[in-house]
Design an enzyme around this catalytic site. Structure first.
Site, PDB file in Angstrom:
ATOM      1  N   HIS A   7       7.863   2.566  11.043  1.00 49.08           N
ATOM      2  CA  HIS A   7       7.596   3.895  10.499  1.00 49.08           C
ATOM      3  C   HIS A   7       7.712   3.898   8.977  1.00 49.08           C
ATOM      4  CE1 HIS A   7       8.941   8.247   9.863  1.00 49.08           C
ATOM      5  NE2 HIS A   7       7.705   8.339  10.325  1.00 49.08           N
ATOM      6  N   HIS A  49       4.143  10.026   2.023  1.00 51.65           N
ATOM      7  CA  HIS A  49       4.336  11.008   3.079  1.00 51.65           C
ATOM      8  C   HIS A  49       4.290  12.451   2.588  1.00 51.65           C
ATOM      9  CE1 HIS A  49       6.692  13.607   5.816  1.00 51.65           C
ATOM     10  NE2 HIS A  49       6.090  12.900   6.758  1.00 51.65           N
TER      11      HIS A  49
END
Length: 229
Positions: A7, A49
């Site tokens: 991730h 992100h």
């Protein structure tokens, strides 16, 4: 055994979505990497992100308000700068790692991002190692219009009513739910429908073991070596 996706790269050990977090994955025996992409003011695809820059770069402003050259001037805590999608691809091109690219099109639309991401992977001859995911499912449908052969994954953070019907009606054969929203009945139902389930973000041993017991297909985790604290 479930496929393991790192991730935002090896983000439990290195700064998330940084070059070093991705380079660290090239030496691991894992299935793939999850990352996030947005567009700069001048239309460059960058891997990051948050839309707002405060948490990651201590800057007041949004990604879309800066050109790439301006963003390069800001540094992560590890001293690195934001990287482009092509720079990410340069890091992993000689591996077998699959890329789960999340299109960050929920807060801002980023017109044309789907085609830009597609063309980048096409230029690197890596379309066979691409999964596209997004919380914006319209973005997934736009990607299908570009290439029907690219696997598309519907990201969700809550339980959907009749999730199997929803996914099948939209021809979305991969499901990326928050791991706390799935149970044995849901996983079995999706398996019976030939829908693959990759859960996010599993960061402790107990939750990992529970997901393995449920029989999920993939696990997205900050701890790709399963070296949970």
């Amino acid at each position: 055994m479930a496929n393991i996706f790192a991730h935002r790269g090896y983000s439990s050990k290195y700064f998330e979505n940084s070059a070093e977090a991705f380079r660290a994955c090239t030496d691991l025996n894992i299935y793939g990497i999850e990352n996030d992409v947005q567009l700069t003011k001048d239309g460059e695809i960058v891997v990051i992100h948050d839309e707002y820059l405060k948490r990651l770069l201590n800057v007041d402003g949004f990604i879309k308000e800066y050109n790439l050259s301006e963003l390069r001037e800001f540094k992560y805590p590890n001293g690195e700068s934001i990287i482009t999608l092509c720079e990410y691809l340069d890091i992993i091109k000689d591996t077998s790692l699959v890329s789960n690219v999340e299109l960050k099109t929920t807060v801002f639309q980023y017109d044309g991002i789907e085609e830009k991401v597609y063309n980048a992977f096409k230029d690197y001859n890596m379309l066979d190692r691409l999964i596209i995911s997004s919380f914006n499912h319209y973005s997934l449908l736009r990607f299908r219009e570009i290439d029907k052969g690219i696997p598309l994954a519907a990201l969700t953070a809550t339980k959907l009513i009749d999730v199997d019907r929803y996914l099948l009606e939209n021809d979305l054969m991969i499901y990326h739910p928050l791991f706390t929203t799935v149970d044995n009945d849901i996983i079995n139902m999706l398996k019976n429908r030939d829908i693959m389930t990759n859960v996010w973000t599993v960061n402790d041993k107990l939750s990992y073991e529970k997901m393995i017991a449920l029989g999920v297909d993939g696990i997205i985790t900050n701890y790709p070596m399963l070296d949970f604290n």
